[in-house]
Design a protein around this motif. Structure first.
Motif, PDB file in Angstrom:
ATOM      1  N   MET A 189       4.577   9.780  -3.823  1.00 30.02           N
ATOM      2  CA  MET A 189       3.850   8.508  -3.694  1.00 30.02           C
ATOM      3  C   MET A 189       3.178   8.436  -2.330  1.00 30.02           C
ATOM      4  O   MET A 189       3.738   8.901  -1.329  1.00 30.02           O
ATOM      5  CB  MET A 189       4.817   7.341  -3.866  1.00 30.02           C
ATOM      6  N   ASN A 190       1.969   7.861  -2.293  1.00 27.93           N
ATOM      7  CA  ASN A 190       1.270   7.708  -1.016  1.00 27.93           C
ATOM      8  C   ASN A 190       2.124   6.899  -0.040  1.00 27.93           C
ATOM      9  O   ASN A 190       2.962   6.091  -0.432  1.00 27.93           O
ATOM     10  CB  ASN A 190      -0.096   7.054  -1.225  1.00 27.93           C
ATOM     11  N   HIS A 191       1.899   7.113   1.242  1.00 24.73           N
ATOM     12  CA  HIS A 191       2.749   6.531   2.282  1.00 24.73           C
ATOM     13  C   HIS A 191       2.835   5.003   2.182  1.00 24.73           C
ATOM     14  O   HIS A 191       3.911   4.412   2.337  1.00 24.73           O
ATOM     15  CB  HIS A 191       2.213   6.927   3.660  1.00 24.73           C
ATOM     16  N   THR A 192       1.710   4.344   1.890  1.00 24.49           N
ATOM     17  CA  THR A 192       1.700   2.875   1.845  1.00 24.49           C
ATOM     18  C   THR A 192       2.562   2.355   0.709  1.00 24.49           C
ATOM     19  O   THR A 192       3.403   1.473   0.895  1.00 24.49           O
ATOM     20  CB  THR A 192       0.261   2.359   1.698  1.00 24.49           C
ATOM     21  N   ASP A 193       2.366   2.887  -0.499  1.00 24.23           N
ATOM     22  CA  ASP A 193       3.126   2.416  -1.660  1.00 24.23           C
ATOM     23  C   ASP A 193       4.550   2.987  -1.707  1.00 24.23           C
ATOM     24  O   ASP A 193       5.402   2.466  -2.424  1.00 24.23           O
ATOM     25  CB  ASP A 193       2.379   2.767  -2.956  1.00 24.23           C
ATOM     26  N   TYR A 194       4.791   4.030  -0.924  1.00 28.61           N
ATOM     27  CA  TYR A 194       6.164   4.563  -0.802  1.00 28.61           C
ATOM     28  C   TYR A 194       7.074   3.496  -0.189  1.00 28.61           C
ATOM     29  O   TYR A 194       8.231   3.347  -0.564  1.00 28.61           O
ATOM     30  CB  TYR A 194       6.129   5.830   0.060  1.00 28.61           C
ATOM     31  N   GLU A 195       6.535   2.777   0.768  1.00 34.56           N
ATOM     32  CA  GLU A 195       7.153   1.567   1.325  1.00 34.56           C
ATOM     33  C   GLU A 195       8.612   1.783   1.744  1.00 34.56           C
ATOM     34  O   GLU A 195       9.540   1.153   1.227  1.00 34.56           O
ATOM     35  CB  GLU A 195       7.045   0.425   0.301  1.00 34.56           C
ATOM     36  N   THR A 196       8.798   2.659   2.715  1.00 35.94           N
ATOM     37  CA  THR A 196      10.132   2.967   3.249  1.00 35.94           C
ATOM     38  C   THR A 196      11.117   3.295   2.124  1.00 35.94           C
ATOM     39  O   THR A 196      12.209   2.740   2.051  1.00 35.94           O
ATOM     40  CB  THR A 196      10.672   1.797   4.107  1.00 35.94           C
ATOM     41  N   SER A 197      10.691   4.171   1.231  1.00 39.45           N
ATOM     42  CA  SER A 197      11.487   4.735   0.119  1.00 39.45           C
ATOM     43  C   SER A 197      11.771   3.756  -1.014  1.00 39.45           C
ATOM     44  O   SER A 197      12.527   4.080  -1.930  1.00 39.45           O
ATOM     45  CB  SER A 197      12.807   5.341   0.621  1.00 39.45           C
TER      46      SER A 197
END
Length: 318
Positions: free
Chosen positions: A153-161
């Protein structure tokens, strides 16, 4: 002295003259009366030939002639409202290349109060790329995957796992689709909405030579016979521990440990473990909450670092 025979004709002439004058006077008087009556004109006029003709009667109420109609002027064209003008001259807005939301129906639960950026009943727009996922392990630290239908998942939508373990339905413009599980993070410059798929998953949508394709994707709550499992991180003890949940059907929102005062929420890390830095609750009962607010309680798990321990519970399918 005239004779009697001469006086009679004279008397007759006088009488005729008197009558003539009287008639003339009466005629003059009648003419004056007619001339001075309302309307001001006699009812008869003389034609050029000298014969009398009857004048058409005049109504007591004067009738004004109807004025000729004025030439019609074209009415001004109706003014277009700004909206109409825009619709006639402005092309429709193009869909956002990042993320858009469609009016998809809400999930059966009706709400997902703990959802982060990735919400149920929402379709996101982005692009798909591909990478070599090897055994399917990644930033979520789940370990090897039983299949390679996985995604970063892209970093933004990964949202701290918070995206870790989420099941995603991915659709290509061609109509092809594939279901993947988020096990990794795609760091910048991966844009919001972008998914980096394993080569195996990307091949379900397009040839690998395409490299990058437009997609839409949405959250799933799949059918599964598996139950949730718990794993303590290497180095965990009664004094410090990291706890991870695996195999959950729906994205996990919270993990709490039981304390003397109730439940204490642990902080989630980017590598998908919940930490108790002072050992609070380590080895005790756990409470898991998914994004829909459903809670599962797990009792009786010992601290066994780096060991996957199955439970008997699973979140409800939505």
């Amino acid at each position: 002295m005239a004779s009697a025979s001469h006086r009679r004709p004279l008397r007759k002439r006088r009488t005729a003259l008197v009558w003539t004058v009287a008639v003339a006077a009466v005629g003059l008087l009648v003419s004056l009366v007619i001339a001075l009556r309302p309307g001001g004109e006699p009812d008869t006029v003389r034609t050029a030939a000298g014969t009398a003709a009857t004048r058409p009667s005049v109504s007591p109420t004067t009738h004004k002639p109807t004025p000729a109609p004025k030439p019609s002027t074209p009415s001004p064209a109706p003014k277009r409202t700004p909206a109409a003008a825009a619709s006639a001259t402005t092309p429709p807005a193009r869909p956002s290349p990042v993320t858009t939301r469609s009016p998809a129906p809400r999930p059966a639960s009706g709400t997902a109060p703990l959802a982060g950026r990735i919400k149920p009943g929402t379709t996101y727009t982005g692009v798909a790329t591909h990478y070599d996922a090897k055994d399917g392990d990644g930033a979520c630290l789940y370990g090897p995957s039983p299949d390679l239908m996985v995604a970063a998942m892209n970093h933004t939508d990964y949202e701290t796992s918070q995206a870790c373990g989420a099941y995603i339905l991915v659709r290509a413009a061609s109509g092809a689709s594939v279901t993947v599980r988020v096990t990794n993070e795609c760091p910048l410059p991966c844009a919001p909405g972008q998914l980096d798929l394993s080569k195996e998953a990307f091949a379900k949508l397009a040839g690998l030579s395409a490299g990058r394709i437009p997609i839409t994707w949405s959250l799933l709550s799949p059918a599964t016979s598996d139950t949730v499992s718990i794993r303590y991180k290497t180095g965990s003890s009664r004094h410090w521990c990291g706890i991870q949940a695996l195999g959950h059907r729906n994205p996990l929102a919270r993990l709490e440990v039981r304390t003397g005062g109730g439940w204490s929420r642990l902080t989630r890390t980017e590598y998908n473990y919940f930490l108790s830095p002072d050992g609070t609750g380590c080895g005790g009962s756990l409470r898991l909450t998914d994004i829909y607010g459903e809670q599962l309680t797990v009792d009786g798990l010992a601290i066994r670092p780096d060991t996957v321990q199955p439970t008997r519970v699973q979140f409800t399918r939505r």
